[in-house]
Motif scaffolding. Structure first.
Motif, short mmCIF file in Angstrom:
data_model
loop_
_atom_site.label_atom_id
_atom_site.label_comp_id
_atom_site.label_asym_id
_atom_site.label_seq_id
_atom_site.Cartn_x
_atom_site.Cartn_y
_atom_site.Cartn_z
N GLN A 6 -4.63 10.44 2.79
CA GLN A 6 -5.58 11.45 2.49
C GLN A 6 -6.84 11.37 3.49
N LEU A 7 -6.96 12.29 4.38
CA LEU A 7 -7.82 12.33 5.45
C LEU A 7 -8.92 13.58 5.46
N SER A 8 -8.94 14.20 4.56
CA SER A 8 -10.04 15.38 4.40
C SER A 8 -11.37 14.94 4.60
N PHE A 9 -11.97 15.95 5.27
CA PHE A 9 -13.43 15.60 5.61
C PHE A 9 -13.86 14.39 6.37
N CYS A 10 -12.89 14.10 7.29
CA CYS A 10 -12.98 12.81 8.35
C CYS A 10 -13.50 13.49 9.54
N ASP A 11 -14.18 12.99 10.17
CA ASP A 11 -14.72 13.31 11.51
C ASP A 11 -13.68 12.97 12.81
N PHE A 12 -12.57 13.94 12.80
CA PHE A 12 -11.60 13.62 13.79
C PHE A 12 -11.96 14.05 15.24
N PRO A 57 -11.07 12.46 19.62
CA PRO A 57 -9.80 12.11 20.57
C PRO A 57 -9.30 10.83 20.21
N TYR A 58 -10.30 9.78 19.82
CA TYR A 58 -9.69 8.44 19.56
C TYR A 58 -8.80 8.47 18.28
N SER A 59 -9.24 9.13 17.13
CA SER A 59 -8.78 9.11 15.76
C SER A 59 -7.51 9.91 15.86
N MET A 60 -7.42 11.29 16.63
CA MET A 60 -6.40 12.20 16.77
C MET A 60 -5.16 11.27 17.52
N HIS A 61 -5.33 10.40 18.49
CA HIS A 61 -4.49 9.55 19.30
C HIS A 61 -4.08 8.55 18.41
N SER A 62 -4.67 7.93 17.49
CA SER A 62 -4.22 6.86 16.57
C SER A 62 -3.41 7.44 15.30
N LEU A 82 0.75 -1.24 0.12
CA LEU A 82 0.00 0.11 -0.10
C LEU A 82 0.88 1.24 -0.04
N GLU A 83 0.76 2.07 -1.11
CA GLU A 83 1.38 3.34 -1.13
C GLU A 83 0.54 4.43 -0.63
N LEU A 84 -0.63 4.63 -1.39
CA LEU A 84 -1.74 5.64 -0.89
C LEU A 84 -2.91 5.15 -0.63
N LEU A 85 -3.35 5.79 0.58
CA LEU A 85 -4.50 5.46 1.18
C LEU A 85 -5.52 6.79 1.41
N SER A 86 -6.50 6.80 0.51
CA SER A 86 -7.39 7.83 0.40
C SER A 86 -8.59 7.73 1.28
N LEU A 87 -9.18 8.34 2.43
CA LEU A 87 -10.34 8.10 3.13
C LEU A 87 -10.73 9.59 3.00
N LYS A 88 -10.47 10.49 2.08
CA LYS A 88 -10.97 11.76 1.99
C LYS A 88 -12.61 11.48 1.59
N ASN A 89 -13.26 12.60 2.05
CA ASN A 89 -15.02 12.60 1.62
C ASN A 89 -15.55 11.38 1.85
N THR A 90 -15.16 10.64 2.77
CA THR A 90 -15.85 9.50 3.60
C THR A 90 -16.67 9.94 4.59
N TYR A 91 -16.32 11.02 5.44
CA TYR A 91 -16.93 11.43 6.64
C TYR A 91 -17.02 10.37 7.58
N ASN A 137 -9.93 20.77 5.33
CA ASN A 137 -11.30 21.01 5.58
C ASN A 137 -11.44 20.24 6.98
N HIS A 138 -10.62 20.18 7.96
CA HIS A 138 -10.82 19.95 9.31
C HIS A 138 -10.62 21.10 10.12
#
Length: 109
Positions: free
Chosen positions: A59-65, A67-72, A27-36, A91-92
């Motif tokens: 890519q994590l744009s538009f994800c709902d960060f 405390p759990y995800s920021m720690h991860s 895996l070189e690119l993981l795009s989770l953007k716009n998945t909310y 866009n966070h």
């Protein structure tokens, strides 16, 4: 109030995706953007890529960060095998308020 059926389907899908990501060696690119993705789901997925040596772009744009995800995310970025070259967080609200110079993940833990 119990979680909705839609939420439970998303959580189950994230667990299955995380299992696959944790064993991926190309895996070189993981795009989770716009998945909310919500905080917990995003955390599950981020934990699965911790230590991945081939991932260069996340890519994590538009994800709902939260405390759990920021720690991860902090755990991913601080792992000795982390080879990320590009991290997209546009866009966070909490992140966009901070300048790149003062970006400190400990603010979110």
């Amino acid at each position: 109030e119990p979680p909705s059926d839609e939420f439970m389907v998303c959580q189950n899908a994230a667990v299955h995706l995380a299992a696959g990501l944790s064993h991926n060696k190309k895996l070189e690119l993981l795009s989770l953007k716009n998945t909310y993705l919500d905080d917990l789901t995003l955390s599950i997925l981020l934990e699965s890529i911790r230590g991945n040596v081939t991932l260069h772009t996340l890519q994590l744009s538009f994800c709902d960060f939260g405390p759990y995800s920021m720690h991860s995310l902090q755990r991913v970025l601080s792992h000795p095998n982390c080879r990320l070259q590009e991290l997209e967080l546009s866009n966070h609200v909490a992140i966009s308020r901070m300048s790149h110079r003062s970006f400190d993940m400990s603010n979110f833990i």
